[in-house]
Scaffold this motif. Structure first.
Motif, PDB file in Angstrom:
ATOM      1  N   SER A  60     -23.503 -23.389 105.556  1.00 48.89           N
ATOM      2  CA  SER A  60     -24.882 -23.776 105.872  1.00 48.89           C
ATOM      3  C   SER A  60     -25.323 -23.201 107.215  1.00 48.89           C
ATOM      4  O   SER A  60     -26.451 -22.739 107.370  1.00 48.89           O
ATOM      5  CB  SER A  60     -25.009 -25.302 105.916  1.00 48.89           C
ATOM      6  N   ALA A  61     -24.429 -23.254 108.195  1.00 41.62           N
ATOM      7  CA  ALA A  61     -24.784 -22.805 109.541  1.00 41.62           C
ATOM      8  C   ALA A  61     -24.921 -21.295 109.628  1.00 41.62           C
ATOM      9  O   ALA A  61     -25.465 -20.760 110.591  1.00 41.62           O
ATOM     10  CB  ALA A  61     -23.740 -23.293 110.550  1.00 41.62           C
ATOM     11  N   MET A  62     -24.425 -20.590 108.600  1.00 38.86           N
ATOM     12  CA  MET A  62     -24.556 -19.131 108.580  1.00 38.86           C
ATOM     13  C   MET A  62     -25.832 -18.690 107.877  1.00 38.86           C
ATOM     14  O   MET A  62     -26.168 -17.504 107.876  1.00 38.86           O
ATOM     15  CB  MET A  62     -23.364 -18.515 107.845  1.00 38.86           C
ATOM     16  N   ALA A  63     -26.517 -19.639 107.251  1.00 40.68           N
ATOM     17  CA  ALA A  63     -27.668 -19.288 106.414  1.00 40.68           C
ATOM     18  C   ALA A  63     -28.893 -18.981 107.254  1.00 40.68           C
ATOM     19  O   ALA A  63     -29.017 -19.442 108.391  1.00 40.68           O
ATOM     20  CB  ALA A  63     -27.974 -20.439 105.462  1.00 40.68           C
ATOM     21  N   GLY A  64     -29.770 -18.182 106.657  1.00 44.97           N
ATOM     22  CA  GLY A  64     -31.052 -17.906 107.300  1.00 44.97           C
ATOM     23  C   GLY A  64     -31.828 -19.185 107.535  1.00 44.97           C
ATOM     24  O   GLY A  64     -32.641 -19.256 108.448  1.00 44.97           O
ATOM     25  N   GLY A  65     -31.573 -20.170 106.714  1.00 44.41           N
ATOM     26  CA  GLY A  65     -32.108 -21.485 106.981  1.00 44.41           C
ATOM     27  C   GLY A  65     -33.291 -21.896 106.141  1.00 44.41           C
ATOM     28  O   GLY A  65     -33.835 -22.991 106.316  1.00 44.41           O
ATOM     29  N   GLU A  66     -33.719 -21.033 105.213  1.00 48.63           N
ATOM     30  CA  GLU A  66     -34.806 -21.448 104.340  1.00 48.63           C
ATOM     31  C   GLU A  66     -34.363 -22.660 103.529  1.00 48.63           C
ATOM     32  O   GLU A  66     -33.260 -22.697 102.997  1.00 48.63           O
ATOM     33  CB  GLU A  66     -35.189 -20.294 103.416  1.00 48.63           C
ATOM     34  N   ARG A 174     -31.450 -15.395 116.366  1.00 48.58           N
ATOM     35  CA  ARG A 174     -30.816 -14.087 116.224  1.00 48.58           C
ATOM     36  C   ARG A 174     -30.452 -13.901 114.770  1.00 48.58           C
ATOM     37  O   ARG A 174     -29.537 -14.566 114.264  1.00 48.58           O
ATOM     38  CB  ARG A 174     -29.565 -13.993 117.115  1.00 48.58           C
ATOM     39  N   LEU A 175     -31.164 -13.005 114.100  1.00 50.13           N
ATOM     40  CA  LEU A 175     -30.959 -12.797 112.664  1.00 50.13           C
ATOM     41  C   LEU A 175     -29.496 -12.523 112.343  1.00 50.13           C
ATOM     42  O   LEU A 175     -28.839 -11.774 113.029  1.00 50.13           O
ATOM     43  CB  LEU A 175     -31.810 -11.629 112.156  1.00 50.13           C
ATOM     44  N   MET A 176     -29.020 -13.101 111.250  1.00 50.45           N
ATOM     45  CA  MET A 176     -27.652 -12.941 110.754  1.00 50.45           C
ATOM     46  C   MET A 176     -26.619 -13.529 111.711  1.00 50.45           C
ATOM     47  O   MET A 176     -25.420 -13.309 111.535  1.00 50.45           O
ATOM     48  CB  MET A 176     -27.278 -11.456 110.524  1.00 50.45           C
ATOM     49  N   GLU A 177     -27.055 -14.257 112.691  1.00 48.98           N
ATOM     50  CA  GLU A 177     -26.102 -14.708 113.693  1.00 48.98           C
ATOM     51  C   GLU A 177     -26.348 -16.177 114.050  1.00 48.98           C
ATOM     52  O   GLU A 177     -25.452 -17.015 113.958  1.00 48.98           O
ATOM     53  CB  GLU A 177     -26.246 -13.837 114.936  1.00 48.98           C
ATOM     54  N   ARG A 178     -27.574 -16.457 114.470  1.00 44.85           N
ATOM     55  CA  ARG A 178     -27.922 -17.828 114.836  1.00 44.85           C
ATOM     56  C   ARG A 178     -29.335 -18.019 114.372  1.00 44.85           C
ATOM     57  O   ARG A 178     -30.281 -17.566 115.032  1.00 44.85           O
ATOM     58  CB  ARG A 178     -27.807 -18.007 116.346  1.00 44.85           C
ATOM     59  N   SER A 179     -29.453 -18.664 113.247  1.00 47.11           N
ATOM     60  CA  SER A 179     -30.737 -18.673 112.584  1.00 47.11           C
ATOM     61  C   SER A 179     -31.060 -20.094 112.125  1.00 47.11           C
ATOM     62  O   SER A 179     -30.506 -21.067 112.653  1.00 47.11           O
ATOM     63  CB  SER A 179     -30.647 -17.678 111.415  1.00 47.11           C
ATOM     64  N   GLY A 180     -31.951 -20.219 111.149  1.00 51.39           N
ATOM     65  CA  GLY A 180     -32.410 -21.547 110.747  1.00 51.39           C
ATOM     66  C   GLY A 180     -31.309 -22.462 110.235  1.00 51.39           C
ATOM     67  O   GLY A 180     -31.371 -23.681 110.431  1.00 51.39           O
ATOM     68  N   GLY A 457     -26.177 -27.354  90.409  1.00 49.73           N
ATOM     69  CA  GLY A 457     -27.359 -28.105  90.832  1.00 49.73           C
ATOM     70  C   GLY A 457     -28.660 -27.427  90.505  1.00 49.73           C
ATOM     71  O   GLY A 457     -28.853 -26.921  89.402  1.00 49.73           O
ATOM     72  N   ILE A 458     -29.556 -27.416  91.478  1.00 47.39           N
ATOM     73  CA  ILE A 458     -30.889 -26.843  91.252  1.00 47.39           C
ATOM     74  C   ILE A 458     -30.782 -25.367  90.838  1.00 47.39           C
ATOM     75  O   ILE A 458     -31.360 -24.987  89.818  1.00 47.39           O
ATOM     76  CB  ILE A 458     -31.762 -27.024  92.509  1.00 47.39           C
ATOM     77  N   PRO A 459     -30.090 -24.527  91.586  1.00 45.06           N
ATOM     78  CA  PRO A 459     -29.970 -23.147  91.101  1.00 45.06           C
ATOM     79  C   PRO A 459     -28.842 -23.062  90.071  1.00 45.06           C
ATOM     80  O   PRO A 459     -27.750 -22.564  90.362  1.00 45.06           O
ATOM     81  CB  PRO A 459     -29.638 -22.359  92.383  1.00 45.06           C
ATOM     82  N   SER A 460     -29.109 -23.566  88.876  1.00 41.94           N
ATOM     83  CA  SER A 460     -28.033 -23.665  87.881  1.00 41.94           C
ATOM     84  C   SER A 460     -27.569 -22.273  87.457  1.00 41.94           C
ATOM     85  O   SER A 460     -26.404 -22.066  87.184  1.00 41.94           O
ATOM     86  CB  SER A 460     -28.481 -24.474  86.675  1.00 41.94           C
ATOM     87  N   TRP A 461     -28.482 -21.325  87.400  1.00 36.85           N
ATOM     88  CA  TRP A 461     -28.105 -19.910  87.212  1.00 36.85           C
ATOM     89  C   TRP A 461     -28.979 -19.031  88.107  1.00 36.85           C
ATOM     90  O   TRP A 461     -28.487 -18.395  89.010  1.00 36.85           O
ATOM     91  CB  TRP A 461     -28.183 -19.474  85.743  1.00 36.85           C
ATOM     92  N   GLY A 462     -30.277 -18.990  87.821  1.00 34.81           N
ATOM     93  CA  GLY A 462     -31.168 -18.181  88.644  1.00 34.81           C
ATOM     94  C   GLY A 462     -31.316 -18.787  90.032  1.00 34.81           C
ATOM     95  O   GLY A 462     -31.237 -20.000  90.214  1.00 34.81           O
ATOM     96  N   TYR A 463     -31.550 -17.911  91.005  1.00 36.35           N
ATOM     97  CA  TYR A 463     -31.546 -18.374  92.383  1.00 36.35           C
ATOM     98  C   TYR A 463     -32.883 -18.117  93.085  1.00 36.35           C
ATOM     99  O   TYR A 463     -33.600 -17.180  92.745  1.00 36.35           O
ATOM    100  CB  TYR A 463     -30.426 -17.673  93.163  1.00 36.35           C
ATOM    101  N   ALA A 464     -33.214 -18.961  94.028  1.00 37.34           N
ATOM    102  CA  ALA A 464     -34.286 -18.697  94.994  1.00 37.34           C
ATOM    103  C   ALA A 464     -33.740 -19.115  96.350  1.00 37.34           C
ATOM    104  O   ALA A 464     -33.050 -20.142  96.445  1.00 37.34           O
ATOM    105  CB  ALA A 464     -35.543 -19.488  94.654  1.00 37.34           C
ATOM    106  N   SER A 465     -34.017 -18.336  97.374  1.00 40.53           N
ATOM    107  CA  SER A 465     -33.524 -18.687  98.710  1.00 40.53           C
ATOM    108  C   SER A 465     -34.025 -20.073  99.087  1.00 40.53           C
ATOM    109  O   SER A 465     -35.202 -20.384  98.915  1.00 40.53           O
ATOM    110  CB  SER A 465     -34.018 -17.683  99.755  1.00 40.53           C
ATOM    111  N   GLY A 466     -33.138 -20.870  99.623  1.00 37.99           N
ATOM    112  CA  GLY A 466     -33.524 -22.209 100.046  1.00 37.99           C
ATOM    113  C   GLY A 466     -33.110 -23.288  99.066  1.00 37.99           C
ATOM    114  O   GLY A 466     -33.148 -24.472  99.394  1.00 37.99           O
ATOM    115  N   THR A 467     -32.706 -22.892  97.862  1.00 43.57           N
ATOM    116  CA  THR A 467     -32.312 -23.936  96.911  1.00 43.57           C
ATOM    117  C   THR A 467     -30.917 -24.480  97.199  1.00 43.57           C
ATOM    118  O   THR A 467     -30.585 -25.582  96.749  1.00 43.57           O
ATOM    119  CB  THR A 467     -32.383 -23.438  95.446  1.00 43.57           C
TER     120      THR A 467
END
Lengths: 487, 487
Positions: A60-66, A174-180, A457-467
């Motif tokens: 989670s802490a590595m994610a862009g944060g959406e 800092r993108l890809m490093e310390r983000s949302g 869970g929510i992204p049971s197969w198809g994905y959207a960022s933030g799910t």
């Protein structure tokens, strides 16, 4: 003991003494575990999180944060977007299939605004501004962004589009490093501490502890070489993530993404899933994974993507994680971006993430030959695309007019075939909307809960960022609440 | 109790009395169960088969009867084909992936000639003649046929091609009604009877019976409304097939084939898999299924198949079950056969299986428009195909020259989108090469064996006709042998 099979529980009668106890024991301190812990504590339970790393955060802490939220959040309203739970549901049902998880989607969409407020209550801040440029994650501190292709075909015809990627505001991003995602975990960690949640780090949970009745009453594991056992008076919440870091599990269950690049931590080794399986838990969709296309939307949208037969296969202006899934699962992960100099030069070098043409050529025929495409194939594809684009149309794949322009010399191609797709798994334990792990007979396994990417869970197969941050926090909360309430 | 979840075992202490017992109890009387029973009996065990239908046969008896054998069988030699275990392995490893089951493939290919002799020893007869015409199954009594695209691209470049579909000779063959599978089961049934195998029909097994130690010691179920329990002194072999008849399991695990047509019996309800899961068994590849293209090879080979974007996606001269999988899993099961009058008329009406053009037209442009393909898409595809075919080439998908000829007016299209694909599932319990069901820690679950489509086997994802009867009989034998040997 192998690295891939179900893990048998340890009989409680084998545990001579407990090294600790709490009402609710949470395994894994990512966003799902943190949310479960906060809500369990709010429900009056004493809570202990056990984390195998030296600190919480996880993938989670590595994610862009959406965080995928909608249905009319204050942030959406402040940015001038209308949204409804129904539109959100309709989009996700179309985008997360085949076979979306309708029960989870319903409650997730209905209660998304409430979940927004909960996150804000935990200290997460969202700047009320929309970032319109196609991106993986906003380089700015803007709070709202499109993250799933809602405004691209076919979804724009299925549900009124609205951006739903809610990005925590962070100072010194800092993108890809310390983000949302880092910021989200900072707030959830503080909220958990404020609720009195205890954390035991550097401790790897290896087995569930189970009474002869089948009730889960604790966990045991290892810390610096020493065994430990912790009793859970009300329940255990499994939240240690998916299995993208476990090459053997990937080979067995999700071979389509074997050899790609892990997006996560080495804690994503499938332990939660395997401990559940050993107890007879149901699993679902273990073949599924998100696979991020190894390119950037700004380059992809105005170009064309072709498979190894020189054919297009998707509208290039949709979510690039969706394109990545299509490429990996349906086109052998062998695709090529075909563009021209004007497109390439239009993207500032810093935003190209190192992309360079594999080949440049004065004609499509030459490009086709140099890239080794079948004779005539790329020419036919570009010919058809250009003829339509000249009219501002894409009747084949329905790319939006704003990204349509005939490609012209000099042409270029970027071979994405050798680049790694960043992947994480989406399949896992089957849980109820309250996070109960479903076992034999379709009944919850007593005392066992799960959330996050250890579950389907929510992204049971198809994905959207933030799910993932979305359903991890949302269903993590529900799991923690349910565990705390258990008598 | 639902219809989809793992099934908890029944504690042996709950069984007041047994209604029967045998050394080895086999669940399901298809080809896997029959083969297990024969070999267990040969190994000195008393054997009881429990079958839920009124008689044995199952899906096996409905099959065309091709059995995938090779490596130089007497039938291959008699028909003038060279083959080796290595060539057979190389083909299957390429054709059954992604992620072929290497351990099972090795022993399956190494011992295929021996297995041929075993089948002959059971009374199965193979006429030493090769049927060369592309088909789903030979309408004649010829014994050998291509069933996996071995002689088509890319496999013809991966391994020396040889036909490996071995078809039992049957008097009074009636396609789709009484064919090689029926004949195979007739002989296996007789062989089982000759070995003293007992059969209990009309009895549905519902749960495994397990000692507190975890050892499987029997099964219990229901027969005409009455409960029964049968003790297994040495082991239980699960062989009741896949789950294509269980719509809820399909929806959860293999949604890509939801709504298609069952190829099998209503006994294919996943009970074996679910009983294994309830004991902590490992499962694999539950998403996988064979999906037979709803057309006939004679029509398909010389035509072109396009997806809903008007694009080809495979060499049309490969195995039509492979094309069906590509269509269903990668192209939304929405594809169209584009042909011309000459092709259509070249196939005798009786061999067309009722196929009729959805549309005929004097030009490709007209056909494209009437069939609703994107503007220009089908024209580009046919244009490229025809230009290559005129030179006897297909550099894009590598169809063999003998099936290449430019399509010419009048054109026709057959929409396969609304037709059902005949499907059965390929995923299931993970077993060792000796049929032991793998449970926690990667260790066999004591007393539990499985074979056939209840397991993930030779066709781990990709399919070739004959691999189900092939691995059902082959690994059924090994499971029966292993169970009989257990102390």
């Amino acid at each position: 003991m192998d690295n891939v099979s179900p893990i048998a529980p340890r009989p409680a009668s084998d545990v001579a003494s407990w090294d600790g106890e709490a009402d609710v024991v949470v395994v894994g301190f990512g966003c799902a575990g943190a949310s479960a812990a906060i809500e369990a504590a709010k429900g009056g339970a004493s809570v202990l999180i056990i984390e195998r790393a030296g600190a919480g955060g996880g993938a989670s802490a590595m994610a862009g944060g959406e965080i995928y939220l909608g249905g009319g959040t204050p942030l959406q309203k402040a940015c001038g977007f209308d949204d409804t739970p129904q539109a959100m549901y309709d989009f996700l049902a179309a985008a997360t299939g085949p076979a979306p998880n309708e029960a989870k989607l319903s409650v997730y969409c209905e209660r998304s605004v409430e979940h927004f407020h909960w996150l804000v209550g935990c200290g997460v801040e969202f700047k009320p501004s929309f970032y319109p440029t196609p991106c993986w994650e906003p380089p700015t501190d803007d709070g709202l962004v499109y993250t799933g292709g809602e405004n691209a075909w076919p979804f724009c015809e299925i549900a009124p589009p609205a951006p739903r990627g809610h990005v925590p505001r962070i100072a010194g991003k800092r993108l890809m490093e310390r983000s949302g995602g880092w910021e989200l975990m900072r707030h959830l960690t503080a909220a958990a501490e404020a609720r009195g949640v205890q954390v035991r780090t550097d401790s790897r949970v290896e087995r569930l502890v189970v009474e002869a009745s089948g009730e889960v009453v604790g966990v045991c594991g290892r810390s610096f070489g020493e065994g430990f056992a912790v009793r859970a008076r009300r329940g255990v919440v499994l939240a240690s993530g998916g299995f993208a870091a476990n090459a053997d599990m990937i080979a067995l269950h999700a071979p389509a993404v074997a050899g790609q690049m892990l997006l996560g931590t080495d804690g994503d080794d499938g332990t939660s899933i395997r401990m559940g399986q050993g107890l007879g838990a149901q699993v679902a969709r273990l073949e599924a994974a998100e696979a991020a296309l190894p390119s950037v939307p700004l380059l992809v949208y105005p170009s064309i993507l072709v498979d190894r037969f020189g054919q297009r296969f998707i509208n290039e202006d949709t979510y690039c994680g969706r394109i990545g899934q299509a490429a990996v699962f349906h086109h052998d992960a062998r695709c090529t971006l075909v563009l021209d100099e004007e497109i390439f030069e239009s993207v500032p070098e810093a935003d190209r993430w190192g992309a360079r043409p594999t080949c440049v050529a004065g004609s499509v025929a030459e490009l086709e030959q140099e890239m080794g495409f079948p004779d005539g194939s790329l020419q036919a594809t570009v010919g058809l695309y250009n003829a339509h684009a000249a009219r501002g149309e894409d009747p084949v794949f329905h790319k939006r007019a704003e990204f349509l322009r005939p490609l012209k010399a000099p042409f270029g191609a970027i071979d994405l075939g050798g680049l790694p797709y960043a992947v994480f798994t989406l399949g896992g334990l089957v849980t109820t909307v309250d996070g109960e792990v479903v076992g034999p007979g379709g009944r919850p396994l007593p005392g066992l809960y799960a959330a996050g990417r250890a579950t389907s869970g929510i992204p049971s197969w198809g994905y959207a960022s933030g799910t993932s941050l979305g359903d991890g926090t949302f269903f993590g909360r529900r799991a923690g609440r349910a565990a705390a309430k258990r008598p």
